[in-house]
Scaffold this motif. Structure first.
Motif, short mmCIF file in Angstrom:
data_model
loop_
_atom_site.label_atom_id
_atom_site.label_comp_id
_atom_site.label_asym_id
_atom_site.label_seq_id
_atom_site.Cartn_x
_atom_site.Cartn_y
_atom_site.Cartn_z
N THR A 96 31.29 -0.65 40.75
CA THR A 96 32.45 -1.55 40.75
C THR A 96 32.01 -3.01 40.79
O THR A 96 32.62 -3.87 40.16
N SER A 152 36.85 -8.09 34.81
CA SER A 152 37.29 -7.91 33.42
C SER A 152 38.04 -9.15 32.98
O SER A 152 39.27 -9.17 32.89
N SER A 206 46.55 -9.42 35.06
CA SER A 206 45.33 -8.82 35.60
C SER A 206 44.17 -8.95 34.60
O SER A 206 43.37 -9.87 34.71
N PRO A 232 33.85 7.90 30.26
CA PRO A 232 34.52 7.02 31.23
C PRO A 232 34.18 5.55 31.05
O PRO A 232 35.00 4.68 31.34
N GLY A 233 32.98 5.27 30.53
CA GLY A 233 32.53 3.89 30.40
C GLY A 233 33.36 3.08 29.42
O GLY A 233 33.34 1.85 29.45
N TYR A 271 30.72 6.09 34.23
CA TYR A 271 31.25 5.15 35.20
C TYR A 271 30.11 4.26 35.71
O TYR A 271 28.96 4.73 35.84
N GLY A 272 30.43 3.02 36.03
CA GLY A 272 29.42 2.12 36.57
C GLY A 272 29.82 1.61 37.95
O GLY A 272 30.92 1.89 38.43
N GLN A 296 41.17 -11.59 35.99
CA GLN A 296 41.20 -10.46 36.92
C GLN A 296 40.66 -10.89 38.29
O GLN A 296 41.13 -10.40 39.32
N TYR A 347 32.23 12.71 37.95
CA TYR A 347 31.60 12.23 36.73
C TYR A 347 31.54 13.35 35.69
O TYR A 347 31.08 14.45 36.01
N SER A 395 43.17 0.19 31.13
CA SER A 395 41.71 0.24 31.33
C SER A 395 41.39 1.38 32.28
O SER A 395 41.08 1.17 33.46
N GLN A 453 38.28 -1.36 42.79
CA GLN A 453 38.16 0.11 42.89
C GLN A 453 39.48 0.80 42.58
O GLN A 453 39.51 1.85 41.95
N VAL A 454 40.58 0.22 43.05
CA VAL A 454 41.86 0.88 42.82
C VAL A 454 42.49 0.47 41.49
O VAL A 454 43.49 1.04 41.10
N SER A 455 41.93 -0.53 40.82
CA SER A 455 42.55 -0.98 39.58
C SER A 455 41.82 -0.40 38.36
O SER A 455 42.25 0.62 37.82
N ASP A 456 40.71 -1.00 37.93
CA ASP A 456 40.03 -0.44 36.75
C ASP A 456 38.67 0.18 37.07
O ASP A 456 37.93 0.51 36.15
N LEU A 457 38.35 0.31 38.34
CA LEU A 457 37.12 0.96 38.82
C LEU A 457 35.85 0.21 38.45
O LEU A 457 34.99 -0.02 39.28
N ILE A 467 37.26 -3.88 46.56
CA ILE A 467 38.21 -2.80 46.89
C ILE A 467 39.44 -2.87 45.98
O ILE A 467 39.92 -1.84 45.48
N ASP A 523 47.86 1.83 39.22
CA ASP A 523 47.86 0.57 39.96
C ASP A 523 49.04 -0.31 39.53
O ASP A 523 49.75 -0.86 40.38
N GLN A 533 43.62 5.06 35.94
CA GLN A 533 43.83 4.55 37.29
C GLN A 533 44.54 3.20 37.26
O GLN A 533 45.37 2.91 38.12
N GLN A 534 44.22 2.38 36.26
CA GLN A 534 44.89 1.08 36.15
C GLN A 534 46.39 1.28 35.90
O GLN A 534 47.21 0.51 36.38
N ARG A 547 32.78 6.70 46.71
CA ARG A 547 31.84 5.68 46.27
C ARG A 547 30.83 5.33 47.37
O ARG A 547 29.75 4.82 47.09
N PRO A 602 33.84 -2.19 31.62
CA PRO A 602 33.07 -1.26 30.79
C PRO A 602 31.56 -1.55 30.81
O PRO A 602 31.13 -2.62 30.40
N ARG A 633 36.53 3.05 29.48
CA ARG A 633 37.71 2.63 30.26
C ARG A 633 38.95 2.60 29.37
O ARG A 633 39.64 1.57 29.29
#
Lengths: 403, 403
Positions: free
Chosen positions: A72, A102, B274, B250-251, A69-70, A106, B40, B102, A272-276, A269, B109, B105-106, B22, A279, B253
């Motif tokens: 946001t 993305s 999106s 996770p990267g 994960y990276g 987006q 993670y 993606s 964060q709730v969509s694709d975090l 924000i 959403d 979580q997406q 986060r 990539p 996505r």
């Protein structure tokens, strides 16, 4: 699975309309089809070796950062190089004004979430990008069109709308440079007027700028963001959306938003709730590619190719339709916007075009309400130079069949 | 830039709360920090060579497909291999029931956008995934918690809520297998009761299943989706969300949604506006990796490592806190959920932990309202086996300091 389920869909999705452009995609699997439809860059020009080398290098050097994960907000390495790129375009940006997205679409989606409620008024230049209309319809916006001409949005018409206390728009949306679909570019005088106007009325203005780098005749005009140096009071109200989709490759899905920190914070924000996060591997590969300085030569190749294609398309249209066709030559980008005398509705022409194995996008999908049905959009970017003449000949046969 | 701008943010974003997890990320840059915080996976276990080889192969063989825009529904090659993977998990799916997202979580959403309006009632098991709460708050949902225990959601409590005509929820959300944050797994009896309940009440049930493959003791229980073979009337009401984030990386996505075609169609439209599509290159690389059959061995390595870490963590906690600590051993996944006697609020413990250079997530952020503040979440996946004992020792010192 039974199909009698009655789901409690939200109103905007109860009878959803798909994208008018993506509806045409099913015809692309026909290898004999010549397409002037999608806003696709030319795959033949992709710098596959450069992208492959950059992505392999970052995976080798920073595997955990690529695959974990990276942040946001975006990978720090890419945010830095994007800030340099923007500075090179005359628009220095601070890190807290920048969000990697993305794709630039987006960015607009998150902005709509942050600012648009059901019933909120949003002003868009007409014709405008169809996916923007789709996003706003999903958000339940009350969308109003602002007329435009070959110098871009009619700022005097906008001023009259902003003066109407019953409207009070949440957002104004424009593609000021080599616009989709019109190919138009906002004049310098109107750019300054527009910035002063949004500062005075304290309304958020979205500058969607995916095409600015694809300028056929020297440097493109300064972006609205860059011009904020002259109209600093407009800067808090301007949101600039940009992308590598039309210059490097759309499949990387790398875009960015430049906006006031308060707006960026809200967009973060939403992300964060969509694709975090976008990539990280693709972000780091893009950063490596940009740092290596390969983009300017890549853009130069695209500009040269697209300019030739534009000229070829314009000449072929003139030859095929003579005085019957009306269009202005776009000074960059990917789109030629035209109208044909004797055609009342380009949508009615489309089935004949498909029968002749050529695709275009009828104009109606780019309008809010006042649809100029005689118009249509031709993309010259992804077609081979050799196919353009044949594609226009097929279009002429379709017009004959429709006539 | 001036900061006196008053933007017309939508109510949910007027005073936005960022993710409680986060917020802790800033401490991760301290190389001396031991983190039990983020969800993670272990970067040390990433199959970097396998992913690198797969991505290089598809870029070489299908460069245009990798780098061009792709279908919003997902790359056909990945959709096919995901359908096989789901069939292998006992849940055959048709192509029109499947959407690549993606990250999973997406998928949630987009589902929230399709089904949740401001004021819509949504039921979630408590404690629950904090980003789900965040997404629902952004959508303006009226969120109600359903109590749970170590056998997962209390289905009898849910039944009572569904019988209340004043609620009529739009969605029910659960992580039934190796849950985040609780580590709990819904019992077989409750799974069947739950499916019958949603079919009877005709309410959409979201099964979020990122962890199911990480089962420490043999095969995981069948997913709710697989159990729909026994309760077919529930299938139109079930939405299954899955992901490669916790198993592959996770990267990338890469997630997917399995749902009734009508629901998938609405989610596709949300995705069109999106991010248009998940990066095709990463989709094709994932498809190639899965087709090469590398995932089962990769998952086996993760399961072995995470089981050892869970055991190490449980033993260290028992040794450090004795009878003062209460937790149930998770049978899979990444999380151990605990409460400490004598600690009224784990959030008050956190600053002391940070001073001792150890991170965890206080429980309050996983609750809608009835916050059990003594609880906290420890992730054992990304910590080195060697660090676990030291991390717990630091936690014990933090408890002493807080005492």
């Amino acid at each position: 699975m039974t199909s009698d389920a009655a789901y409690p869909f939200v109103p905007a999705l109860r009878n959803p309309a798909g994208s008018p452009i993506r509806e045409l995609f099913k015809y692309l699997s026909d290898p004999g089809m010549i397409s002037f439809a999608g806003g696709y860059p030319s795959a033949a020009l992709f710098d596959v070796d450069g992208i492959g080398a950059a992505s392999a290098a970052v995976l080798r050097e920073r595997p955990a950062e690529c695959l974990q994960y990276g942040a946001t907000e975006g990978a720090p390495a890419l945010r830095q190089v994007l800030a340099s790129l923007m500075a090179g375009r005359g628009a220095p940006v601070a890190q807290d004004e920048l969000l990697v997205t993305s794709g630039s679409q987006q960015g607009f989606d998150f902005l709509a979430r942050a600012l648009v409620e059901p019933g909120s008024v949003v002003l868009v230049e007409e014709p405008t990008y169809s996916a923007t209309l789709q996003a706003l319809r999903l958000a339940g916006a009350d969308i109003r069109g602002v007329q435009s001409d070959h110098d871009g949005m009619d700022v005097a018409a906008l001023e009259a709308m902003l003066a109407d206390p019953s409207l009070r728009p949440r957002l104004i949306y424009t593609v000021p440079t080599f616009a989709n679909p019109s190919g138009a570019t906002l004049s310098s005088a109107r750019r300054l007027q527009l910035l002063k106007l949004v500062a005075r009325h304290r309304v958020v203005l979205v500058e969607d700028d995916p095409y600015g780098a694809l300028s056929f005749d020297g440097a493109p005009p300064p972006s609205l963001l860059a011009l904020c140096a002259s109209v600093p009071e407009a800067r808090p109200w301007l949101v600039h959306l940009a992308s590598l989709s039309k210059t490097l490759a759309p499949g990387l899905r790398i875009g960015w938003m430049v906006a006031a920190p308060e707006i960026v914070r809200r967009a973060v924000i939403a992300k964060q709730v969509s694709d975090l996060c976008t990539p990280p591997w693709l972000q780091l590969a893009a950063a490596q590619y940009l740092e290596a300085g390969r983009l300017p030569a890549q853009v130069a190749r695209e500009v040269a190719a697209y300019r030739d294609k534009r000229d070829q398309l314009a000449a072929a249209l003139g030859q095929a339709f003579g005085d019957r066709i009306r269009f202005a030559l776009p000074a960059g980008g990917m789109f030629l916007w035209a109208a044909l005398d004797g055609i009342d509705d380009a949508a009615a022409l489309l089935p004949h075009a498909i029968a002749e194995k050529v695709l275009f996008v009828p104009g109606a999908g780019f309008y809010v309400e006042q649809r100029q049905r005689a118009t249509f959009r031709l993309s010259f970017a992804s077609t081979n130079l050799a196919q353009i003449g044949e594609g226009v000949a097929r279009l002429a046969r379709a017009v004959e069949r429709a006539g």
